[in-house]
Structure formats: structure tokens, C-alpha cells
Design a protein around this motif. Structure first.
Motif, PDB file in Angstrom:
ATOM      1  N   LEU A   1       9.829  -9.636  -1.155  1.00 54.65           N
ATOM      2  CA  LEU A   1      10.023 -10.558  -2.279  1.00 54.65           C
ATOM      3  C   LEU A   1      11.489 -10.938  -2.460  1.00 54.65           C
ATOM      4  CD1 LEU A   1       7.592  -9.019  -4.888  1.00 54.65           C
ATOM      5  CD2 LEU A   1       7.373 -11.250  -3.797  1.00 54.65           C
ATOM      6  N   VAL A   2      12.387  -9.941  -2.500  1.00 58.56           N
ATOM      7  CA  VAL A   2      13.801 -10.280  -2.688  1.00 58.56           C
ATOM      8  C   VAL A   2      14.351 -11.009  -1.466  1.00 58.56           C
ATOM      9  CG1 VAL A   2      14.306  -8.517  -4.425  1.00 58.56           C
ATOM     10  CG2 VAL A   2      14.655  -7.987  -2.015  1.00 58.56           C
ATOM     11  N   GLY A   3      13.848 -10.675  -0.284  1.00 59.83           N
ATOM     12  CA  GLY A   3      14.270 -11.391   0.919  1.00 59.83           C
ATOM     13  C   GLY A   3      13.862 -12.855   0.888  1.00 59.83           C
ATOM     14  N   LEU A   4      12.688 -13.140   0.359  1.00 55.97           N
ATOM     15  CA  LEU A   4      12.231 -14.532   0.249  1.00 55.97           C
ATOM     16  C   LEU A   4      12.957 -15.275  -0.872  1.00 55.97           C
ATOM     17  CD1 LEU A   4       8.392 -14.067   0.830  1.00 55.97           C
ATOM     18  CD2 LEU A   4      10.055 -15.108   2.399  1.00 55.97           C
TER      19      LEU A   4
ATOM     20  N   GLY B   1      15.034  -8.362   3.849  1.00 55.99           N
ATOM     21  CA  GLY B   1      14.296  -7.763   2.747  1.00 55.99           C
ATOM     22  C   GLY B   1      13.378  -6.642   3.205  1.00 55.99           C
ATOM     23  N   ILE B   2      12.686  -6.858   4.313  1.00 56.81           N
ATOM     24  CA  ILE B   2      11.813  -5.821   4.865  1.00 56.81           C
ATOM     25  C   ILE B   2      12.639  -4.595   5.258  1.00 56.81           C
ATOM     26  CG2 ILE B   2      10.319  -5.232   6.833  1.00 56.81           C
ATOM     27  CD1 ILE B   2       8.851  -6.916   4.829  1.00 56.81           C
ATOM     28  N   ARG B   3      13.767  -4.833   5.912  1.00 56.74           N
ATOM     29  CA  ARG B   3      14.640  -3.726   6.317  1.00 56.74           C
ATOM     30  C   ARG B   3      15.119  -2.946   5.087  1.00 56.74           C
ATOM     31  NH1 ARG B   3      19.598  -5.853   8.781  1.00 56.74           N
ATOM     32  NH2 ARG B   3      20.334  -5.812   6.643  1.00 56.74           N
ATOM     33  N   PHE B   4      15.519  -3.669   4.053  1.00 59.72           N
ATOM     34  CA  PHE B   4      15.975  -3.005   2.827  1.00 59.72           C
ATOM     35  C   PHE B   4      14.834  -2.219   2.185  1.00 59.72           C
ATOM     36  CE2 PHE B   4      16.893  -2.897  -1.748  1.00 59.72           C
ATOM     37  CZ  PHE B   4      18.075  -2.181  -1.706  1.00 59.72           C
ATOM     38  N   GLY B   5      13.636  -2.782   2.180  1.00 59.72           N
ATOM     39  CA  GLY B   5      12.479  -2.068   1.638  1.00 59.72           C
ATOM     40  C   GLY B   5      12.209  -0.783   2.394  1.00 59.72           C
ATOM     41  N   LEU B   6      12.346  -0.820   3.702  1.00 60.18           N
ATOM     42  CA  LEU B   6      12.147   0.377   4.521  1.00 60.18           C
ATOM     43  C   LEU B   6      13.218   1.430   4.211  1.00 60.18           C
ATOM     44  CD1 LEU B   6      10.348   1.593   6.685  1.00 60.18           C
ATOM     45  CD2 LEU B   6      11.842   0.579   8.402  1.00 60.18           C
ATOM     46  N   ILE B   7      14.452   0.985   4.042  1.00 60.93           N
ATOM     47  CA  ILE B   7      15.535   1.900   3.678  1.00 60.93           C
ATOM     48  C   ILE B   7      15.276   2.525   2.302  1.00 60.93           C
ATOM     49  CG2 ILE B   7      17.997   1.999   3.064  1.00 60.93           C
ATOM     50  CD1 ILE B   7      18.426  -0.128   5.303  1.00 60.93           C
ATOM     51  N   ALA B   8      14.822   1.706   1.361  1.00 63.37           N
ATOM     52  CA  ALA B   8      14.498   2.228   0.024  1.00 63.37           C
ATOM     53  C   ALA B   8      13.394   3.276   0.107  1.00 63.37           C
ATOM     54  CB  ALA B   8      14.082   1.084  -0.904  1.00 63.37           C
ATOM     55  N   TRP B   9      12.409   3.041   0.949  1.00 63.21           N
ATOM     56  CA  TRP B   9      11.313   3.999   1.124  1.00 63.21           C
ATOM     57  C   TRP B   9      11.845   5.329   1.660  1.00 63.21           C
ATOM     58  CZ3 TRP B   9       8.686   5.705   5.776  1.00 63.21           C
ATOM     59  CH2 TRP B   9       7.512   6.440   5.522  1.00 63.21           C
ATOM     60  N   VAL B  10      12.703   5.244   2.669  1.00 61.83           N
ATOM     61  CA  VAL B  10      13.242   6.459   3.295  1.00 61.83           C
ATOM     62  C   VAL B  10      14.094   7.261   2.311  1.00 61.83           C
ATOM     63  CG1 VAL B  10      14.864   7.303   5.057  1.00 61.83           C
ATOM     64  CG2 VAL B  10      13.120   5.613   5.664  1.00 61.83           C
ATOM     65  N   PHE B  11      14.946   6.572   1.541  1.00 64.56           N
ATOM     66  CA  PHE B  11      15.883   7.279   0.671  1.00 64.56           C
ATOM     67  C   PHE B  11      15.378   7.513  -0.751  1.00 64.56           C
ATOM     68  CE2 PHE B  11      18.819   5.733   3.947  1.00 64.56           C
ATOM     69  CZ  PHE B  11      19.387   6.951   4.301  1.00 64.56           C
ATOM     70  N   TYR B  12      14.257   6.898  -1.125  1.00 67.50           N
ATOM     71  CA  TYR B  12      13.728   7.105  -2.475  1.00 67.50           C
ATOM     72  C   TYR B  12      12.341   7.741  -2.442  1.00 67.50           C
ATOM     73  CZ  TYR B  12      11.840   6.186  -7.101  1.00 67.50           C
ATOM     74  OH  TYR B  12      11.244   6.330  -8.321  1.00 67.50           O
ATOM     75  N   PHE B  13      11.392   7.079  -1.810  1.00 64.82           N
ATOM     76  CA  PHE B  13      10.012   7.538  -1.891  1.00 64.82           C
ATOM     77  C   PHE B  13       9.750   8.827  -1.114  1.00 64.82           C
ATOM     78  CE2 PHE B  13       9.418   3.169  -3.270  1.00 64.82           C
ATOM     79  CZ  PHE B  13       8.589   3.363  -4.353  1.00 64.82           C
ATOM     80  N   ILE B  14      10.294   8.938   0.082  1.00 66.81           N
ATOM     81  CA  ILE B  14      10.051  10.159   0.851  1.00 66.81           C
ATOM     82  C   ILE B  14      10.590  11.385   0.118  1.00 66.81           C
ATOM     83  CG2 ILE B  14      10.594  11.402   2.986  1.00 66.81           C
ATOM     84  CD1 ILE B  14      10.227   8.779   4.494  1.00 66.81           C
ATOM     85  N   PRO B  15      11.861  11.377  -0.349  1.00 66.26           N
ATOM     86  CA  PRO B  15      12.331  12.556  -1.087  1.00 66.26           C
ATOM     87  C   PRO B  15      11.566  12.803  -2.394  1.00 66.26           C
ATOM     88  CG  PRO B  15      14.185  11.213  -0.390  1.00 66.26           C
ATOM     89  CD  PRO B  15      12.952  10.425  -0.112  1.00 66.26           C
ATOM     90  N   MET B  16      11.201  11.736  -3.098  1.00 68.01           N
ATOM     91  CA  MET B  16      10.504  11.906  -4.368  1.00 68.01           C
ATOM     92  C   MET B  16       9.124  12.542  -4.156  1.00 68.01           C
ATOM     93  SD  MET B  16       9.330   9.128  -7.241  1.00 68.01           S
ATOM     94  CE  MET B  16       8.275   8.275  -6.090  1.00 68.01           C
ATOM     95  N   VAL B  17       8.348  11.994  -3.245  1.00 63.76           N
ATOM     96  CA  VAL B  17       6.997  12.517  -3.017  1.00 63.76           C
ATOM     97  C   VAL B  17       7.065  13.917  -2.412  1.00 63.76           C
ATOM     98  CG1 VAL B  17       4.875  12.156  -1.691  1.00 63.76           C
ATOM     99  CG2 VAL B  17       5.959  10.236  -2.845  1.00 63.76           C
TER     100      VAL B  17
END
Length: 130
Positions: A120-123, A73-89
Motif C-alpha cells: 500500500l505505501v509503495g503504491l 514497499g514489499i521489501r519494506f513490508g518483509l523487513i517489518a515482518w522480520v524485525f517486528y512480527f517474528i520477535p513479537m510472536v
């Protein structure tokens, strides 16, 4: 549905509390250029988008689910940050006149949100004990 609700309530709630109640006022206490005046925002549109984001986050997680628990879950969250939040911001920063502090706050709050959602999703989708 439980995981989508958890992501929506906890992760989005955490970021809303952190970013808008603490970080935003500290970082930049006057209206940003090009934003709607207070009281004229379209909160319903944002709410709908947040629900869709939560659904998409959990749906994509479950499609690649490898039964590895919270670390996945943490790994997926980090991937989401890289591919969603960084480009958006970065896109907001590239096209709008926002201070660098706002960009840093947006990246950090996005990191907190995506890692929290991933945890959360990982847990919730933790390995089954036999």
C-alpha cells in the motif's frame, strides 16, 4: 495521512478478518491460557496501538523512501515482518503456553499484514511520472 489510513484500514482490517474470523477459530477454538475472557478485553488500547503502528510504519517508510514503487514497499513490508512480527510472536510463544498452530498462524497473518501494508505505501508513494 492517506498512507497511514490505508495501512490502518486495509492491512489491519485484513489481518483482523483473516486471523480472528478464519484462522484463529480454525487453529485454536478454546481460550488461550492467560488471556482475558471474552467481553473483558481492552479494545480501545488495541485500537490506539494499531493506529500508532500504522503511523510508525508509514513514517519509517517515508524516511528511507527511495522512489522505487511497489517493490520497495514489499521489501519494506518483509523487513517489518522480520524485525517486528517474528520477535513479537516468538516472544509470546516463549513466555505463554500457546499451541504451535497459533504461532504459525500469527507469523503468517503478520506476514500478510506487513506485505499488504508495504504494498500500500509503495503504491501510494510510487515514482512520479514526468
Amino acid at each position: 495521512w492517506i498512507s497511514t489510513a490505508a495501512v490502518f484500514i486495509v492491512a489491519k482490517g485484513l489481518v483482523a478478518a483473516l486471523f480472528f474470523a478464519v484462522i484463529f477459530d480454525f487453529v485454536y477454538n478454546k481460550p488461550l491460557p492467560g488471556t482475558r475472557p471474552e467481553g473483558e478485553e481492552f479494545h480501545l488500547a488495541e485500537l490506539i496501538c494499531m493506529i500508532i503502528w500504522s503511523l510508525a510504519f508509514t513514517y519509517i517508510y517515508t524516511r528511507g523512501y527511495q522512489n522505487k514503487g511497489w517493490t520497495e514497499g514489499i521489501r519494506f513490508g518483509l523487513i517489518a515482518w522480520v524485525f517486528y512480527f517474528i520477535p513479537m510472536v516468538t516472544g509470546v510463544w516463549a513466555y505463554f503456553e500457546v499451541p504451535t498452530n497459533w504461532v504459525i498462524a500469527g507469523l503468517l497473518s503478520g506476514l500478510a499484514e506487513s506485505l499488504t501494508a508495504g504494498l500500500l505505501v509503495g503504491l501510494i508513494y510510487k515514482p512520479k511520472k514526468i
